[in-house]
Design a protein around this motif. Structure first.
Motif, PDB file in Angstrom:
ATOM      1  N   GLU A 127       1.107  -1.362   0.089  1.00 34.91           N
ATOM      2  CA  GLU A 127       0.302   0.370  -0.011  1.00 34.91           C
ATOM      3  C   GLU A 127       0.686   1.568   0.061  1.00 34.91           C
ATOM      4  O   GLU A 127       0.147   2.261  -0.154  1.00 34.91           O
ATOM      5  CB  GLU A 127      -1.155   0.253   1.296  1.00 34.91           C
ATOM      6  CG  GLU A 127      -1.902  -1.102   1.193  1.00 34.91           C
ATOM      7  CD  GLU A 127      -3.073  -0.610   2.051  1.00 34.91           C
ATOM      8  OE1 GLU A 127      -3.267   0.414   2.880  1.00 34.91           O
ATOM      9  OE2 GLU A 127      -3.454  -2.267   3.179  1.00 34.91           O
ATOM     10  N   GLY A 128       1.805   1.412   0.759  1.00 33.46           N
ATOM     11  CA  GLY A 128       2.445   2.352   0.895  1.00 33.46           C
ATOM     12  C   GLY A 128       3.606   2.219  -0.712  1.00 33.46           C
ATOM     13  O   GLY A 128       4.545   3.615  -0.963  1.00 33.46           O
ATOM     14  N   PHE A 129       3.770   0.950  -0.655  1.00 30.80           N
ATOM     15  CA  PHE A 129       4.706   1.184  -2.025  1.00 30.80           C
ATOM     16  C   PHE A 129       3.974   1.749  -3.231  1.00 30.80           C
ATOM     17  O   PHE A 129       4.834   2.403  -4.528  1.00 30.80           O
ATOM     18  CB  PHE A 129       5.167  -0.392  -2.130  1.00 30.80           C
ATOM     19  CG  PHE A 129       6.502  -0.231  -3.259  1.00 30.80           C
ATOM     20  CD1 PHE A 129       7.355   0.299  -3.291  1.00 30.80           C
ATOM     21  CD2 PHE A 129       6.006  -1.010  -4.536  1.00 30.80           C
ATOM     22  CE1 PHE A 129       8.880  -0.126  -3.660  1.00 30.80           C
ATOM     23  CE2 PHE A 129       7.070  -1.304  -4.861  1.00 30.80           C
ATOM     24  CZ  PHE A 129       8.000  -0.371  -5.128  1.00 30.80           C
ATOM     25  N   GLN A 130       3.372   1.814  -2.980  1.00 34.67           N
ATOM     26  CA  GLN A 130       2.256   2.031  -4.342  1.00 34.67           C
ATOM     27  C   GLN A 130       2.696   3.952  -3.804  1.00 34.67           C
ATOM     28  O   GLN A 130       2.357   4.440  -4.980  1.00 34.67           O
ATOM     29  CB  GLN A 130       0.549   1.678  -4.596  1.00 34.67           C
ATOM     30  CG  GLN A 130       0.789   0.099  -4.260  1.00 34.67           C
ATOM     31  CD  GLN A 130      -0.624   0.041  -4.630  1.00 34.67           C
ATOM     32  OE1 GLN A 130      -1.518   0.453  -3.735  1.00 34.67           O
ATOM     33  NE2 GLN A 130      -1.137  -1.140  -5.440  1.00 34.67           N
ATOM     34  N   VAL A 131       2.481   4.320  -3.328  1.00 37.98           N
ATOM     35  CA  VAL A 131       2.824   5.927  -2.754  1.00 37.98           C
ATOM     36  C   VAL A 131       3.873   6.510  -3.587  1.00 37.98           C
ATOM     37  O   VAL A 131       4.061   6.880  -4.645  1.00 37.98           O
ATOM     38  CB  VAL A 131       2.282   6.203  -1.324  1.00 37.98           C
ATOM     39  CG1 VAL A 131       2.628   7.430  -1.073  1.00 37.98           C
ATOM     40  CG2 VAL A 131       0.830   6.230  -0.792  1.00 37.98           C
ATOM     41  N   PHE A 132       5.082   5.778  -3.180  1.00 33.89           N
ATOM     42  CA  PHE A 132       6.040   6.108  -3.928  1.00 33.89           C
ATOM     43  C   PHE A 132       6.284   6.031  -5.269  1.00 33.89           C
ATOM     44  O   PHE A 132       7.368   6.880  -6.003  1.00 33.89           O
ATOM     45  CB  PHE A 132       6.859   4.915  -2.912  1.00 33.89           C
ATOM     46  CG  PHE A 132       7.606   5.535  -1.590  1.00 33.89           C
ATOM     47  CD1 PHE A 132       8.696   6.491  -1.576  1.00 33.89           C
ATOM     48  CD2 PHE A 132       6.392   5.320  -0.406  1.00 33.89           C
ATOM     49  CE1 PHE A 132       8.981   6.378  -0.628  1.00 33.89           C
ATOM     50  CE2 PHE A 132       7.610   5.132   0.386  1.00 33.89           C
ATOM     51  CZ  PHE A 132       8.918   6.454   0.593  1.00 33.89           C
ATOM     52  N   GLN A 133       5.607   5.002  -6.148  1.00 32.97           N
ATOM     53  CA  GLN A 133       6.062   5.189  -7.140  1.00 32.97           C
ATOM     54  C   GLN A 133       4.820   5.744  -7.086  1.00 32.97           C
ATOM     55  O   GLN A 133       5.413   6.217  -9.153  1.00 32.97           O
ATOM     56  CB  GLN A 133       5.073   3.399  -7.580  1.00 32.97           C
ATOM     57  CG  GLN A 133       6.137   2.383  -7.417  1.00 32.97           C
ATOM     58  CD  GLN A 133       5.312   0.674  -7.751  1.00 32.97           C
ATOM     59  OE1 GLN A 133       4.430   0.642  -8.071  1.00 32.97           O
ATOM     60  NE2 GLN A 133       6.106   0.301  -8.168  1.00 32.97           N
ATOM     61  N   GLU A 134       4.189   6.918  -7.376  1.00 41.45           N
ATOM     62  CA  GLU A 134       2.914   7.506  -7.718  1.00 41.45           C
ATOM     63  C   GLU A 134       3.931   8.121  -8.495  1.00 41.45           C
ATOM     64  O   GLU A 134       4.317   9.561  -8.795  1.00 41.45           O
ATOM     65  CB  GLU A 134       2.085   7.462  -7.426  1.00 41.45           C
ATOM     66  CG  GLU A 134       0.930   6.327  -7.517  1.00 41.45           C
ATOM     67  CD  GLU A 134      -0.679   6.340  -6.371  1.00 41.45           C
ATOM     68  OE1 GLU A 134      -0.749   6.947  -6.003  1.00 41.45           O
ATOM     69  OE2 GLU A 134      -0.866   5.338  -6.117  1.00 41.45           O
ATOM     70  N   LYS A 135       4.998   9.027  -7.029  1.00 39.50           N
ATOM     71  CA  LYS A 135       5.389  10.024  -6.904  1.00 39.50           C
ATOM     72  C   LYS A 135       6.519   9.923  -7.361  1.00 39.50           C
ATOM     73  O   LYS A 135       7.261  11.118  -8.024  1.00 39.50           O
ATOM     74  CB  LYS A 135       5.788  10.245  -5.456  1.00 39.50           C
ATOM     75  CG  LYS A 135       4.947  10.487  -4.154  1.00 39.50           C
ATOM     76  CD  LYS A 135       4.451  11.804  -4.463  1.00 39.50           C
ATOM     77  CE  LYS A 135       3.800  12.214  -3.352  1.00 39.50           C
ATOM     78  NZ  LYS A 135       3.645  13.615  -2.924  1.00 39.50           N
ATOM     79  N   TRP A 136       7.215   9.149  -8.020  1.00 42.09           N
ATOM     80  CA  TRP A 136       9.006   9.006  -8.256  1.00 42.09           C
ATOM     81  C   TRP A 136       7.841   8.689 -10.053  1.00 42.09           C
ATOM     82  O   TRP A 136       9.045   9.632 -10.945  1.00 42.09           O
ATOM     83  CB  TRP A 136       9.391   7.423  -8.484  1.00 42.09           C
ATOM     84  CG  TRP A 136      10.683   7.965  -7.420  1.00 42.09           C
ATOM     85  CD1 TRP A 136      12.076   7.985  -7.937  1.00 42.09           C
ATOM     86  CD2 TRP A 136      10.392   8.129  -5.987  1.00 42.09           C
ATOM     87  NE1 TRP A 136      12.626   8.671  -6.780  1.00 42.09           N
ATOM     88  CE2 TRP A 136      12.214   8.733  -5.967  1.00 42.09           C
ATOM     89  CE3 TRP A 136       9.444   8.470  -4.777  1.00 42.09           C
ATOM     90  CZ2 TRP A 136      12.852   9.112  -4.938  1.00 42.09           C
ATOM     91  CZ3 TRP A 136       9.739   9.428  -4.468  1.00 42.09           C
ATOM     92  CH2 TRP A 136      11.514   9.104  -3.999  1.00 42.09           C
ATOM     93  N   GLU A 137       6.765   8.350 -10.687  1.00 45.90           N
ATOM     94  CA  GLU A 137       6.558   7.955 -11.870  1.00 45.90           C
ATOM     95  C   GLU A 137       7.656   8.028 -12.920  1.00 45.90           C
ATOM     96  O   GLU A 137       7.535   6.779 -12.546  1.00 45.90           O
ATOM     97  CB  GLU A 137       6.476   9.860 -12.255  1.00 45.90           C
ATOM     98  CG  GLU A 137       4.878  10.771 -11.753  1.00 45.90           C
ATOM     99  CD  GLU A 137       4.984  12.364 -11.892  1.00 45.90           C
ATOM    100  OE1 GLU A 137       5.843  12.657 -12.465  1.00 45.90           O
ATOM    101  OE2 GLU A 137       3.899  12.183 -11.505  1.00 45.90           O
TER     102      GLU A 137
END
Length: 134
Positions: free
Chosen positions: A91-101
């Motif tokens: 769940e948290g990793f998905q947020v990282f991936q969205e931020k890093w694009e």
């Protein structure tokens, strides 16, 4: 000249969303960010019972600190992520991936499960090491 190198050997599993190692050479400033939690500018917890919402707020807090330093998330070379038991790191990793694009240069990341954090409602705390090239 200062340079950040992202090290992902061909003879190792290809990482997704993180790098195996990062090297920093040359003139640079290193900043260590203390553990950030999901408390907003008014002192209120954001996202009680939601790892996703708490991770979003933690990264927002980190971005605010970086902004004070004229830096961005791309300047972070290492994250330590502390989770309380029962949380799904994805769940948290998905947020990282969205931020890093589409940025291919991911920082190195360590994820740890801990018995608890400073507040029983906190699900995640993240500290970071940042490098600003001069």
């Amino acid at each position: 000249m200062a340079e950040i190198g992202y090290i992902n050997p061909e003879n190792m599993v290809k990482p997704r969303g993180y790098s195996h190692a990062v090297s920093v050479t040359g003139n640079h400033q290193t900043i260590y960010l203390g553990g950030q939690n999901a408390v907003d500018e008014n002192g209120a917890l954001v996202g009680k019972d939601s790892l996703r919402k708490q991770t979003e707020q933690v990264l927002t807090n980190i971005e605010k600190i970086l902004d004070e330093l004229d830096a961005k998330l791309e300047n972070v070379v290492k994250f330590n992520i502390y989770l309380v038991p029962g949380q799904n790191p994805q769940e948290g990793f998905q947020v990282f991936q969205e931020k890093w694009e589409d940025n291919p240069n991911y920082p190195i990341i360590t994820v740890l499960f801990v018995a608890g954090l400073g507040n029983p409602d906190w699900l995640v705390e993240i500290d970071a090491m940042t490098v600003i090239l001069e």
